[in-house]
Structures are given as C-alpha cells and as structure tokens.
Scaffold this motif. Structure first.
Motif, PDB file in Angstrom:
ATOM      1  N   SER A  99      -1.673   8.575  -9.200  1.00 47.49           N
ATOM      2  CA  SER A  99      -0.866   9.754  -8.883  1.00 47.49           C
ATOM      3  C   SER A  99      -1.749  10.955  -8.545  1.00 47.49           C
ATOM      4  N   LEU A 100      -2.852  11.112  -9.255  1.00 43.85           N
ATOM      5  CA  LEU A 100      -3.778  12.202  -8.944  1.00 43.85           C
ATOM      6  C   LEU A 100      -4.418  12.011  -7.577  1.00 43.85           C
ATOM      7  N   LEU A 101      -4.729  10.767  -7.234  1.00 43.27           N
ATOM      8  CA  LEU A 101      -5.354  10.463  -5.944  1.00 43.27           C
ATOM      9  C   LEU A 101      -4.431  10.851  -4.791  1.00 43.27           C
ATOM     10  N   ILE A 102      -3.150  10.487  -4.892  1.00 45.75           N
ATOM     11  CA  ILE A 102      -2.185  10.787  -3.824  1.00 45.75           C
ATOM     12  C   ILE A 102      -1.997  12.293  -3.665  1.00 45.75           C
ATOM     13  N   THR A 103      -1.836  12.990  -4.774  1.00 49.13           N
ATOM     14  CA  THR A 103      -1.616  14.435  -4.683  1.00 49.13           C
ATOM     15  C   THR A 103      -2.861  15.155  -4.173  1.00 49.13           C
ATOM     16  N   ARG A 104      -4.035  14.674  -4.523  1.00 50.41           N
ATOM     17  CA  ARG A 104      -5.270  15.301  -4.027  1.00 50.41           C
ATOM     18  C   ARG A 104      -5.356  15.208  -2.504  1.00 50.41           C
ATOM     19  N   LEU A 105      -4.870  14.112  -1.933  1.00 51.75           N
ATOM     20  CA  LEU A 105      -4.862  13.975  -0.474  1.00 51.75           C
ATOM     21  C   LEU A 105      -3.993  15.062   0.161  1.00 51.75           C
TER      22      LEU A 105
END
Length: 439
Positions: free
Chosen positions: A70-76
């Motif tokens: 979830s952090l990876l997607i939002t960071r994008l």
C-alpha cells in the motif's frame, strides 16, 4: 518516519524502505516535462494549486497504509502529483523576474523547502506523542496531518497565485509596464507561445543534458540528507524521537546560508563562484562525517553538509533557469534538467545502506560535491581520475557559452543587428544573436 516505527509497523525488511524512497522519483521525473508544458495551456493558479491539493490528499490517505504494498502504490501517486510543483514553480518565477534578480526569489523558494525540513522534525517530535491515538501510530499521524495542511494551503493558494504580470492585482499599471518591459528586454523579446518546435529545441540542445549531469551531482547528496538525516542522527546515539528534534538546527543554518548565497549571487550577478563555495562547504562536512569517531563532531559536521548542499541548490537552479529562452523551450529545459537531476533522489535512496558507519554514503556525496565544485572552475583540471570526464564536460559547457556570446557579439556588430530587428529572430529561442548565455 523510519525512526518512529514505520519500518516495524509496515514490515519494511531488507531494502524495502529504500525502495519506497526510490520509487517516488520514477513518476516524479517522468511527469515533469508534460507538467511544464501544461503550464502553457492551463492557468498556473489552477495547475499548481490543483497539484498541491492532489498531493496533500494522497499523503493524507497514506496514514491508512499499513503494508509495503500500500505504501508503494501511494508513493507512486505522490511522485506523480509532486512532479508539477518544483519545475513548475521555477518556470513560473522565471516569467516574473529579469534574470539577474531571480536567484533571491529561487533562494526564498528553496529556503522554504529547507524550513519545511526543519519544521517536519519539530512536527514529528510533537506528533509522535499522538502514538496510538485513534488507532494510528505516530508516523501515520505525520502523514495525515501534513497532508491535510497541504490540502488547505493548496486551496487557499488558488486565490493568491497570479497567472501573469498582466493579471496581477497587487501591482499598479506602471509597475506592470515596467516589469513587462524589463522581462521582454532581458529575454530579447523571444516567442512566448506554445509550439512543438520549441519543445524539440529543448530536447535537442546538448547543453540541457550537461546541466542535467551537473545538477545530478548536487541532488544526490541533497536527497540523501533529506531522506536519511534523522536516521544518521539516530545512529549517533540519540533516541529516535530526539533524532527528529536534532534535525532542526542544521536545517535552520542551511536556510540562512541559502538566503545569503542567493542574495549575494544576485547583487554581484555571479553564479559560478557561489556554487563552488557552497559545494566545497558540503564536501568539508562529509569529510568530517567520514573521519569522525565523535558523535558531537559528527553532529557539527552535519551543519556544514546541509548548509553546503542546500545553498548550492538555489544558485544552480537559478543558473539553468536563465540559460534558455523563449518561454516554451525554457519550460521544457527546466523540466528536463530538474527531472534528470532528481533521479539523484532514486540513487540517494540506496546510498545509506551500511549502518552504523555510513561510509559508502559519505564517500558518494563527497564525490558528487567535488564534481559540483569543479564544474564552474575551469582552472581545476583534476581531483581524481573518475571525475576527469565530468570536469571536461563542464569546462566545455562554460567555454561554449562564452564562445557563443562572443560569436553573437561579432554577428551583431558585423551585420548591424540591433534590438529594433528583434522580430526576425523571435522564434530562434536562445540561439537568437540578441540573447546572451549566463556564465
């Protein structure tokens, strides 16, 4: 956030935290050129304010993330929305001020990011006390509250960002006329309309890529400090929560140095010497960090490192923001250089990977800053073998700027080219014989 429990709560084992730091820069860099082109289509007040609101909304939602995925997607998405801000603001400022008055304004902008770094440490120190309030950890509250504030600021800024000198309501008609004449005269009254040929002019200009390489040498140490300064202080023996608080003084001094160097750069109408001095200041800091066995001395060294790195950023941004004309080419060139330079953020994410002594990170940053310090000092022809190519490229760029200016002066004198004939070269951008490159 790393030192406040995010690693444990989101199971960021191995290089996962570094990956989260790095993945942000992929959409950030790719989105900069399209975003700056959109500034020629959409009103800046709406585009920049909208980007701030979108960024704040996504960051606010990050407080609900509890896993690496979830952090990876939002960071994008954070990277994509932020791609409109830095290059957009640099281009926006360049349309408001003549070139020799721009460093102070860019310095104010860069110093705001430095102050944000200082206040984020203070804010994190206070918000950490909210740990477990409402079922959220302290690092999640940091995302939530900082995102909400950004949304509010973005909404308010819609009413305070003026799209152009002509539409500004806070200056008089005589002031508008003065500014318009000064800016037009400074840019040799080159074309300001959007045309794809001006976009390609920026992409085909090899100097755009030379500036990009130089900027990369500044951004790697800058981002490595911005991303890992609390971690570095934590590794000196300070408690995690105190590490956030101890980031404030280095950022505060960096803010002062940024403003002073930007002010003097404008007053003296010089860019290169200030880039050299501030970069060397950063080198001293990283060498002290590399050699020190004392936590006190290491902490003092961080004042040198942050001051040198952030001060160099402001003056260098001014340099490449004034080296290209007309408006569309400048907008695209700024985005290319800023985007390429910010790839340093992705590299910086993997610089500090060997605690407790981050020797690799310090050595990389010293190398980048050495490259930066010599790029505007043609008499320095050596530092180490690995930097020879970089020195030659930068020396060539400065020599080429000086040579081009000399040829333009000769052409103007030989053909009696004066400002009255400016319309003939209106679409040539900075290749116009009336335009002069900054050195």
């Amino acid at each position: 956030m790393k030192v406040l429990g995010m690693v444990e709560d989101a199971n960021l084992t191995g290089l996962r935290y570094n990956i989260l730091s790095a993945v942000f820069f992929i959409p950030y860099c790719l989105g900069e050129v399209p975003s700056n082109i959109m500034l020629k289509v959409v009103r800046p007040s709406r585009w920049l304010s909208g980007a701030a609101v979108a960024w704040g909304t996504i960051v606010t939602l990050m407080c609900l993330c509890d896993s690496f995925k979830s952090l990876l997607i939002t960071r994008l998405f954070v990277g994509l929305t932020e791609s409109a801000l830095s290059p957009g603001i640099l281009f926006y400022l360049s349309t408001w001020y003549p070139r020799r008055y721009l460093a102070w304004r860019v310095g104010l902008y860069v110093s705001a990011t430095v102050i944000a770094g200082a206040f984020s440490g203070l804010l994190a120190y206070g918000i950490e006390r909210m740990d477990n309030l409402g079922g959220l950890h302290g690092w999640q509250w940091i995302f939530g509250l900082e995102g909400i504030v950004t949304v509010l600021v973005g909404l308010v800024s819609l009413f305070f960002i003026h799209d152009s000198v002509q539409s500004a309501k806070f200056i008089t008609m005589s002031e508008k006329d003065y500014l318009q004449r000064a800016i037009a005269r400074d840019s040799s009254e080159l074309s300001v309309h959007l045309d794809k040929k001006f976009i390609w002019q920026a992409f085909k200009d090899y100097r755009t890529y030379l500036h990009s390489l130089c900027f990369l040498g500044i951004m790697i140490p800058l981002y490595s400090l911005a991303l890992f300064l609390p971690t570095l202080i934590n590794e000196l023996g300070y408690r995690a929560i105190d590490a956030q608080l101890f980031t404030v003084p280095p950022y505060a001094l960096a803010c002062v140095c940024t403003l002073v160097s930007a002010y003097l750069s404008d007053r003296l109408n010089l860019r290169g010497p200030f880039i050299i001095i501030t970069a060397l200041l950063g080198i001293v800091g990283f060498i002290m960090l590399l050699c020190s066995n004392s936590s006190t001395l290491s902490y003092v060294a961080m004042f040198f490192a942050t001051s040198g790195v952030f001060s160099a950023d402001a003056v260098f941004c001014t340099w490449f923001s004034t080296a290209y004309s007309g408006e569309t080419k400048r907008a695209v060139a700024i985005a290319i250089i800023n985007g390429a330079g910010n790839l340093g953020g992705a590299l910086a994410s993997f610089v500090y990977i060997s605690p407790k002594n981050y020797y690799i990170g310090y050595i990389v940053n010293i190398g980048c800053l050495v490259a930066t310090s010599v790029q505007n000092f043609s008499s320095v022809s050596f530092c180490c073998l690995g930097l020879i190519a970089r020195i030659l490229l930068t020396g060539f760029m400065m020599w080429e700027f000086k040579r081009e200016n000399h040829l333009k002066e000769q052409e103007c004198a030989g053909k009696d080219i004066t400002v009255e004939l400016k319309a003939e070269w209106k679409n040539m951008g900075d290749r116009s014989p009336l335009f002069r490159y900054p050195l």
